[in-house]
Write a protein that holds these residues in place. Structure first.
Motif, PDB file in Angstrom:
ATOM      1  N   GLY A 269       0.785  -1.239   0.000  1.00 17.13           N
ATOM      2  CA  GLY A 269       0.000   0.000   0.000  1.00 17.13           C
ATOM      3  C   GLY A 269       0.809   1.278   0.000  1.00 17.13           C
ATOM      4  O   GLY A 269       0.233   2.376   0.020  1.00 17.13           O
ATOM      5  N   THR A 270       2.147   1.178  -0.034  1.00 23.05           N
ATOM      6  CA  THR A 270       2.968   2.399  -0.081  1.00 23.05           C
ATOM      7  C   THR A 270       3.101   2.882  -1.520  1.00 23.05           C
ATOM      8  O   THR A 270       3.131   2.083  -2.457  1.00 23.05           O
ATOM      9  CB  THR A 270       4.376   2.150   0.513  1.00 23.05           C
ATOM     10  N   ALA A 271       3.166   4.188  -1.691  1.00 28.52           N
ATOM     11  CA  ALA A 271       3.212   4.791  -3.033  1.00 28.52           C
ATOM     12  C   ALA A 271       4.605   4.643  -3.638  1.00 28.52           C
ATOM     13  O   ALA A 271       5.601   4.984  -2.996  1.00 28.52           O
ATOM     14  CB  ALA A 271       2.825   6.261  -2.961  1.00 28.52           C
ATOM     15  N   LEU A 272       4.667   4.113  -4.858  1.00 27.95           N
ATOM     16  CA  LEU A 272       5.931   4.012  -5.582  1.00 27.95           C
ATOM     17  C   LEU A 272       6.273   5.378  -6.168  1.00 27.95           C
ATOM     18  O   LEU A 272       5.375   6.181  -6.450  1.00 27.95           O
ATOM     19  CB  LEU A 272       5.835   2.963  -6.688  1.00 27.95           C
ATOM     20  N   GLU A 273       7.553   5.632  -6.354  1.00 27.68           N
ATOM     21  CA  GLU A 273       7.993   6.957  -6.805  1.00 27.68           C
ATOM     22  C   GLU A 273       7.423   7.321  -8.179  1.00 27.68           C
ATOM     23  O   GLU A 273       6.997   8.430  -8.416  1.00 27.68           O
ATOM     24  CB  GLU A 273       9.528   6.985  -6.847  1.00 27.68           C
ATOM     25  N   ASN A 274       7.400   6.341  -9.081  1.00 28.53           N
ATOM     26  CA  ASN A 274       6.915   6.584 -10.447  1.00 28.53           C
ATOM     27  C   ASN A 274       6.321   5.287 -10.981  1.00 28.53           C
ATOM     28  O   ASN A 274       7.048   4.390 -11.397  1.00 28.53           O
ATOM     29  CB  ASN A 274       8.083   7.056 -11.316  1.00 28.53           C
ATOM     30  N   ALA A 275       5.000   5.169 -10.929  1.00 32.21           N
ATOM     31  CA  ALA A 275       4.337   3.939 -11.380  1.00 32.21           C
ATOM     32  C   ALA A 275       2.919   4.233 -11.833  1.00 32.21           C
ATOM     33  O   ALA A 275       2.258   5.126 -11.307  1.00 32.21           O
ATOM     34  CB  ALA A 275       4.326   2.915 -10.248  1.00 32.21           C
ATOM     35  N   SER A 276       2.463   3.465 -12.829  1.00 32.88           N
ATOM     36  CA  SER A 276       1.091   3.579 -13.383  1.00 32.88           C
ATOM     37  C   SER A 276       0.762   4.994 -13.849  1.00 32.88           C
ATOM     38  O   SER A 276      -0.400   5.409 -13.825  1.00 32.88           O
ATOM     39  CB  SER A 276       0.047   3.119 -12.351  1.00 32.88           C
ATOM     40  N   GLY A 277       1.791   5.756 -14.247  1.00 37.79           N
ATOM     41  CA  GLY A 277       1.575   7.122 -14.724  1.00 37.79           C
ATOM     42  C   GLY A 277       1.481   8.143 -13.611  1.00 37.79           C
ATOM     43  O   GLY A 277       1.315   9.336 -13.868  1.00 37.79           O
ATOM     44  N   MET A 278       1.558   7.698 -12.360  1.00 33.94           N
ATOM     45  CA  MET A 278       1.444   8.607 -11.210  1.00 33.94           C
ATOM     46  C   MET A 278       2.826   8.950 -10.654  1.00 33.94           C
ATOM     47  O   MET A 278       3.660   8.063 -10.471  1.00 33.94           O
ATOM     48  CB  MET A 278       0.603   7.978 -10.102  1.00 33.94           C
ATOM     49  N   VAL A 279       3.039  10.232 -10.380  1.00 33.46           N
ATOM     50  CA  VAL A 279       4.298  10.732  -9.823  1.00 33.46           C
ATOM     51  C   VAL A 279       3.961  11.660  -8.659  1.00 33.46           C
ATOM     52  O   VAL A 279       3.027  12.455  -8.743  1.00 33.46           O
ATOM     53  CB  VAL A 279       5.109  11.509 -10.894  1.00 33.46           C
ATOM     54  N   GLY A 280       4.740  11.567  -7.561  1.00 33.73           N
ATOM     55  CA  GLY A 280       4.513  12.472  -6.431  1.00 33.73           C
ATOM     56  C   GLY A 280       3.205  12.191  -5.710  1.00 33.73           C
ATOM     57  O   GLY A 280       2.587  11.144  -5.896  1.00 33.73           O
ATOM     58  N   GLN A 281       2.754  13.134  -4.869  1.00 38.59           N
ATOM     59  CA  GLN A 281       1.508  13.027  -4.090  1.00 38.59           C
ATOM     60  C   GLN A 281       1.435  11.699  -3.344  1.00 38.59           C
ATOM     61  O   GLN A 281       0.377  11.053  -3.289  1.00 38.59           O
ATOM     62  CB  GLN A 281       0.267  13.190  -4.999  1.00 38.59           C
ATOM     63  N   GLN A 282       2.556  11.268  -2.746  1.00 38.13           N
ATOM     64  CA  GLN A 282       2.615   9.957  -2.085  1.00 38.13           C
ATOM     65  C   GLN A 282       1.548   9.795  -1.006  1.00 38.13           C
ATOM     66  O   GLN A 282       0.852   8.767  -0.962  1.00 38.13           O
ATOM     67  CB  GLN A 282       4.008   9.724  -1.464  1.00 38.13           C
ATOM     68  N   ILE A 283       1.398  10.789  -0.128  1.00 40.06           N
ATOM     69  CA  ILE A 283       0.442  10.682   0.986  1.00 40.06           C
ATOM     70  C   ILE A 283      -0.982  10.590   0.448  1.00 40.06           C
ATOM     71  O   ILE A 283      -1.775   9.753   0.889  1.00 40.06           O
ATOM     72  CB  ILE A 283       0.599  11.877   1.967  1.00 40.06           C
ATOM     73  N   ALA A 284      -1.307  11.447  -0.532  1.00 43.07           N
ATOM     74  CA  ALA A 284      -2.658  11.451  -1.120  1.00 43.07           C
ATOM     75  C   ALA A 284      -2.960  10.118  -1.804  1.00 43.07           C
ATOM     76  O   ALA A 284      -4.068   9.575  -1.673  1.00 43.07           O
ATOM     77  CB  ALA A 284      -2.790  12.600  -2.127  1.00 43.07           C
ATOM     78  N   ARG A 285      -1.965   9.551  -2.517  1.00 40.81           N
ATOM     79  CA  ARG A 285      -2.168   8.278  -3.221  1.00 40.81           C
ATOM     80  C   ARG A 285      -2.346   7.117  -2.249  1.00 40.81           C
ATOM     81  O   ARG A 285      -3.166   6.232  -2.466  1.00 40.81           O
ATOM     82  CB  ARG A 285      -0.997   8.013  -4.164  1.00 40.81           C
ATOM     83  N   GLU A 286      -1.562   7.134  -1.157  1.00 41.29           N
ATOM     84  CA  GLU A 286      -1.696   6.071  -0.150  1.00 41.29           C
ATOM     85  C   GLU A 286      -3.063   6.136   0.529  1.00 41.29           C
ATOM     86  O   GLU A 286      -3.695   5.105   0.783  1.00 41.29           O
ATOM     87  CB  GLU A 286      -0.568   6.179   0.877  1.00 41.29           C
ATOM     88  N   ALA A 287      -3.537   7.359   0.809  1.00 38.25           N
ATOM     89  CA  ALA A 287      -4.874   7.538   1.400  1.00 38.25           C
ATOM     90  C   ALA A 287      -5.944   7.047   0.434  1.00 38.25           C
ATOM     91  O   ALA A 287      -6.899   6.361   0.834  1.00 38.25           O
ATOM     92  CB  ALA A 287      -5.095   9.011   1.737  1.00 38.25           C
ATOM     93  N   ALA A 288      -5.774   7.360  -0.869  1.00 38.28           N
ATOM     94  CA  ALA A 288      -6.725   6.902  -1.892  1.00 38.28           C
ATOM     95  C   ALA A 288      -6.707   5.381  -2.006  1.00 38.28           C
ATOM     96  O   ALA A 288      -7.744   4.755  -2.267  1.00 38.28           O
ATOM     97  CB  ALA A 288      -6.389   7.539  -3.239  1.00 38.28           C
TER      98      ALA A 288
END
Length: 455
Positions: free
Chosen positions: A31-50
């Motif tokens: 469930g931790t956000a990868l640095e650059n994956a699936s076209g998503m970059v940054g916003q780690q906290i927001a992505r983990e919450a999502a």
């Protein structure tokens, strides 16, 4: 040497949209956000919450709840919402709308919201039907002279279906020919035909043809087992709105007066609460009997600060109903006035609604993130850009906005092509930046030349 040429007229082309590069939230298994994956970059906290939010939706423990995505413009709120939709899969309804959509001249605000609520609630209906299923080994049509005397018409369809247990030849009604044509059924396809309705469903290509040199990706399915004629459990996915519309259609007669009355009606008609209530009763009965399963989807309301106090009051009530989807709201407002009132509130939302929301905050991207995002966008749009040009464009994005930098990519590519190059160079970025102003530059010009503009 064998020559293969692509037939351009049959090539499927897809328009590159603003978020075409988003394929998911880009999370690891824990469930931790990868640095650059699936076209998503940054916003780690927001992505983990999502990601946690997605898990709650999948476990069906969040129906009737709402999430607010709050952050400055261009910080990936819509991108995260679309990534949530990708993570949920195609079977979970996801319906996006913009807050200003409710201000329609034709329909009431609450009606539009309720309609969109019901678009975001799925119903998975399981039915056991009598079907003819198998691989098509032969397909012919019988024709007869048309009664009008012009040409011939299909009088019957003769089809042979094969399973692992045997094969049967069926003579079908000519009306089924249309269904077969619509599904593009060919010899070698696995299909099933519903005995009662005559509906035809193409399941896929039989896997014995898997070794064919077919350049197009085809879904291969195994040869059906058992008899050709059998009882089969069929799963159908619909939304509550589909059921509303199907039952709201006028059942008038076929005389001239009835036809004229239907033509004179407004194109958009309100579906009554009474009708929805009846459908809810039937749906609840099906769920209790185990015939159907409720699939709460996601309603995404972008620019939710555009809603007024009436719409917010309706949202409060609708979220408490037994049949409610998950609602994701997005806004870029700070303290602002609630539309329809004189009250100033955080994000322009009433406090009683804010109390029932989980809030995810998005933050501005740093220079490193902007470089990665622009590189992904260039790849998505099939554009070549030099490292120097990418750095220069990223700097513009950092000073102005990420959206502005993305917008400059295509004009810069046109300038490069005009100069006879297939790669965007630094001078193309500089030239296109001189041609187009961003919002901050434009506002500076307005301040300097205030006397030349009407205000």
């Amino acid at each position: 040497m064998m020559k293969i040429e692509e037939v351009k007229s049959t090539t499927k082309t897809q328009r590159i949209a603003h978020h075409s590069h988003i394929k998911g939230l880009g999370l690891s298994e824990d469930g931790t956000a990868l640095e650059n994956a699936s076209g998503m970059v940054g916003q780690q906290i927001a992505r983990e919450a999502a990601g946690i939010f997605v898990d709650l939706v999948k476990s069906k423990k969040l129906a009737g709840r709402a999430l607010l995505m709050a952050g400055p413009p261009g910080t990936g709120k819509t991108a995260i919402a679309l990534a949530v939709a990708q993570e949920l899969g195609s079977k979970v309804p996801f319906y996006p709308m913009v807050g200003s959509e409710v201000y329609s001249a034709e329909v009431k605000k609450t009606e539009i919201l309720m309609e969109n609520f019901r678009r975001a609630i799925g119903l998975r209906i399981k039915e056991t039907k009598e079907v003819w299923e198998g691989e098509v080994t032969d397909l012919k049509t019988e024709e007869k002279d048309d009664q009008t005397g012009y040409g011939k018409v299909v009088s019957a369809v003769v089809i042979t279906l094969k399973t692992s247990k045997g094969s049967k030849t069926l003579k079908l009604d000519p009306s089924i020919h249309e269904n077969l044509t619509r599904e593009k059924v060919a010899i070698g396809d696995v299909i099933y035909i519903e005995a009662n309705s005559g509906n035809v469903k193409r399941v896929g290509r039989c896997d014995i043809y898997n070794s064919e040199y077919d350049l197009e990706a085809e879904e291969y399915v195994p040869l059906p087992k058992g008899d050709v004629h059998k009882k089969k459990e069929i799963v159908q996915d619909v939304t509550l709105h589909d059921l509303d519309v199907a039952n709201a259609k006028p059942q008038g007669g076929h005389d001239f007066v009835s036809l004229m009355n239907q033509l004179n009606k407004k194109k958009k008609t309100d579906i009554t609460d009474k009708l929805r209530g009846e459908i809810n009763k039937v749906v609840s009965k099906y769920i209790d009997q185990g015939v159907a399963e409720l699939v709460p989807g996601v309603l995404f309301i972008d620019e939710c600060h555009m809603l007024d106090i009436e719409a917010f009051t309706f949202l409060n009530r609708a979220l408490e109903s037994t049949l409610a989807p998950i609602v994701i709201l997005a806004t870029n407002r700070g303290y602002s006035q609630i539309r329809g009132t004189d009250i100033v509130s955080p994000h322009g939302l009433p406090v009683d609604l804010l109390d029932r929301l989980l809030i995810i905050r998005t933050t501005p991207y740093n220079l490193e993130d902007i470089i990665k995002i622009l590189a992904i966008r260039a790849q998505t749009e099939s554009l070549k850009i030099s490292e120097e040009a990418l750095q220069d464009l990223s700097q513009i994005g950092n000073e102005a906005s990420l959206r502005f930098a993305i917008l400059l990519l295509t004009p810069a590519n046109i300038l490069a092509q005009t100069s006879g190059r297939d790669e965007i160079a630094k001078q193309d970025i500089q030239e296109v930046h001189e041609l187009f102003l961003h919002a901050k530059q434009s506002s500076k010009v307005l301040e300097q030349q205030a006397d030349k503009y009407i205000s």
